[in-house]
Write an enzyme that holds these catalytic residues in place. Structure first.
Site, mmCIF file in Angstrom:
data_model
loop_
_atom_site.group_PDB
_atom_site.id
_atom_site.type_symbol
_atom_site.label_atom_id
_atom_site.label_comp_id
_atom_site.label_asym_id
_atom_site.label_seq_id
_atom_site.Cartn_x
_atom_site.Cartn_y
_atom_site.Cartn_z
ATOM 1 N N HIS A 123 -3.768 -4.278 7.743
ATOM 2 C CA HIS A 123 -3.883 -3.072 8.576
ATOM 3 C C HIS A 123 -2.972 -3.154 9.796
ATOM 4 C CE1 HIS A 123 -5.337 0.606 10.346
ATOM 5 N NE2 HIS A 123 -5.932 0.846 9.199
ATOM 6 N N GLU A 173 -11.271 -9.146 3.307
ATOM 7 C CA GLU A 173 -9.990 -8.805 3.910
ATOM 8 C C GLU A 173 -10.228 -8.616 5.402
ATOM 9 O OE1 GLU A 173 -7.343 -6.108 1.919
ATOM 10 O OE2 GLU A 173 -6.548 -5.374 3.833
ATOM 11 N N THR A 191 -8.318 3.843 8.499
ATOM 12 C CA THR A 191 -9.557 3.054 8.503
ATOM 13 C C THR A 191 -9.671 2.325 9.836
ATOM 14 O OG1 THR A 191 -9.052 2.727 6.173
ATOM 15 C CG2 THR A 191 -10.881 1.477 7.054
ATOM 16 N N HIS A 208 -5.658 3.710 -1.700
ATOM 17 C CA HIS A 208 -6.975 4.099 -1.190
ATOM 18 C C HIS A 208 -7.257 5.533 -1.615
ATOM 19 C CE1 HIS A 208 -9.633 4.506 2.723
ATOM 20 N NE2 HIS A 208 -10.283 4.818 1.636
ATOM 21 N N ARG A 214 -9.340 8.334 -0.957
ATOM 22 C CA ARG A 214 -10.307 8.757 0.066
ATOM 23 C C ARG A 214 -11.143 9.903 -0.463
ATOM 24 N NH1 ARG A 214 -8.775 6.746 5.535
ATOM 25 N NH2 ARG A 214 -10.523 7.997 6.218
ATOM 26 N N GLU A 231 -8.764 0.641 -3.094
ATOM 27 C CA GLU A 231 -9.576 0.737 -1.870
ATOM 28 C C GLU A 231 -10.471 1.955 -1.961
ATOM 29 O OE1 GLU A 231 -7.609 0.978 1.832
ATOM 30 O OE2 GLU A 231 -6.436 -0.810 1.453
ATOM 31 N N ARG A 244 -6.889 12.965 0.894
ATOM 32 C CA ARG A 244 -5.797 13.401 1.775
ATOM 33 C C ARG A 244 -4.449 12.812 1.377
ATOM 34 N NH1 ARG A 244 -7.437 10.331 7.333
ATOM 35 N NH2 ARG A 244 -9.385 11.415 6.911
ATOM 36 N N ASN A 256 0.858 -1.193 0.000
ATOM 37 C CA ASN A 256 0.000 0.000 0.000
ATOM 38 C C ASN A 256 0.894 1.244 0.000
ATOM 39 O OD1 ASN A 256 -1.420 2.272 1.110
ATOM 40 N ND2 ASN A 256 -3.067 0.905 1.720
ATOM 41 N N HIS A 260 0.942 6.232 1.896
ATOM 42 C CA HIS A 260 1.660 7.189 2.753
ATOM 43 C C HIS A 260 2.887 7.793 2.100
ATOM 44 C CE1 HIS A 260 -1.396 6.830 5.580
ATOM 45 N NE2 HIS A 260 -1.259 5.520 5.668
HETATM 46 N N1 PXP Z 1 -5.957 -3.000 4.105
HETATM 47 C C1 PXP Z 1 -6.928 -2.058 4.183
HETATM 48 C C2 PXP Z 1 -8.301 -2.446 3.778
HETATM 49 C C3 PXP Z 1 -6.626 -0.745 4.596
HETATM 50 O O1 PXP Z 1 -7.604 0.170 4.674
HETATM 51 C C4 PXP Z 1 -5.300 -0.416 4.904
HETATM 52 C C5 PXP Z 1 -4.955 0.980 5.289
HETATM 53 O O2 PXP Z 1 -5.201 1.837 4.225
HETATM 54 C C6 PXP Z 1 -4.327 -1.420 4.797
HETATM 55 C C7 PXP Z 1 -4.682 -2.714 4.422
HETATM 56 C C8 PXP Z 1 -2.882 -1.162 5.078
HETATM 57 O O3 PXP Z 1 -2.727 -0.780 6.395
HETATM 58 P P1 PXP Z 1 -1.321 -0.236 6.879
HETATM 59 O O4 PXP Z 1 -1.042 0.997 6.073
HETATM 60 O O5 PXP Z 1 -1.542 0.037 8.330
HETATM 61 O O6 PXP Z 1 -0.315 -1.312 6.632
#
Ligand code: PXP
Length: 251
Positions: A199, A156, A106, A48, A50, A75, A54, A12, A15
């Site tokens: 997550h 998930e 999330t 994602h 949003r 996402e 952001r 992901n 960030h």
């Molecule tokens: N899976 C989902 C559905 C999420 O919403 C997120 C966060 O955007 C992640 C995985 C990844 O989480 P993290 O960034 O904490 O590893």
């Protein structure tokens, strides 16, 4: 229950965009991070979009769709705006997540059981457009049953509670959460759902989850992007991959 192939790692990149947007600059570019993640062995890229944009922007999604060599897991919240964007881009997978403007990330899983009819209608055009539909939920049988009934192909499991309990040193509660996730992975798999998890996962928390035989994919972002500051993106991903593979082969 047999393991069905390699455990996939979805990286992901949200960030990277958070850092870019902190200064309103064009860098660091999350699409470049996605390309490096591919080179490092990521099996997929997760982003994602949003409602408040952001981190990831519409343009990021367009560029990801145009350039990625691995599948995109898009996402999104269950809104008409996002549905139209997903149908336009037809990503490999769409993961439906709950979204609140005031949250930092999330926070919980989707309440599928209470919104069953609405979500069933919502995901039908996404499936018809060719995307695999994944629903982000807590390890709760009611939610799994509802996700199955509405026609999702994937769930998930939200690993946030497990990871938080680990970080807080509440190990008995952590282990109970882990047991619940293990049991619910088996249950979801028995219904024919493909099971993913994600997550808050770090090097310290990845292995017990990676060892669940039914889990096919982990989606990991914040920790990898943070770790990349210290060791670079490729080594940060390679270490996560190594830990996942070791846990899987020990299981
Ligand atoms: N899976 C989902 C559905 C999420 O919403 C997120 C966060 O955007 C992640 C995985 C990844 O989480 P993290 O960034 O904490 O590893």
């Amino acid at each position: 229950m047999s393991v069905q192939g390699k455990l996939r790692l979805g990286v992901n990149i949200d960030h990277v965009a958070t850092v870019r947007n902190a200064r309103g600059s064009a860098y660091p570019d999350p699409v470049r991070a996605a390309q490096l993640a591919e080179d490092a062995g990521a099996d997929g890229i997760t982003a994602h979009l949003r409602e408040d944009r952001r981190h990831i922007s519409d343009n990021d999604i367009e560029r990801l769709v145009a350039t990625l060599r691995v599948p995109l897991n898009f996402e999104m919240a269950a809104t008409e705006e996002m549905q139209a964007i997903a149908i336009r881009h037809k990503p490999h997978a769409v993961c439906i997540v709950p979204e609140k403007r005031e949250e930092k990330t999330t926070e919980g899983g989707l309440e599928v059981a209470r919104e069953e009819n609405k979500l069933a209608h919502f995901i039908t055009p996404l499936r018809e457009a060719g995307s695999r539909v994944s629903i982000f939920i807590a390890a709760d049988q009611r939610q799994i049953d509802a996700a199955h009934r509405i026609g999702a192909q994937v769930i998930e499991l939200h690993t946030g509670a497990y990871c938080d309990l680990h970080a807080e040193g509440r190990f008995d509660e952590r282990d109970a959460e882990l047991d619940r996730m293990r049991e619910m992975s088996t249950y979801a798999h028995s219904l024919g759902l493909e099971v993913h998890a994600g997550h808050g996962i770090t090097y310290d928390t990845v292995q017990p989850i990676a060892a669940f035989p039914e889990i096919m994919e982990l989606n990991i972002g914040h920790f990898i992007v943070g770790e990349a500051i210290f060791r670079g993106l490729n080594p940060a991903i390679a270490e996560m991959r190594r830990l996942m593979d070791a846990a899987r082969s020990d299981a």
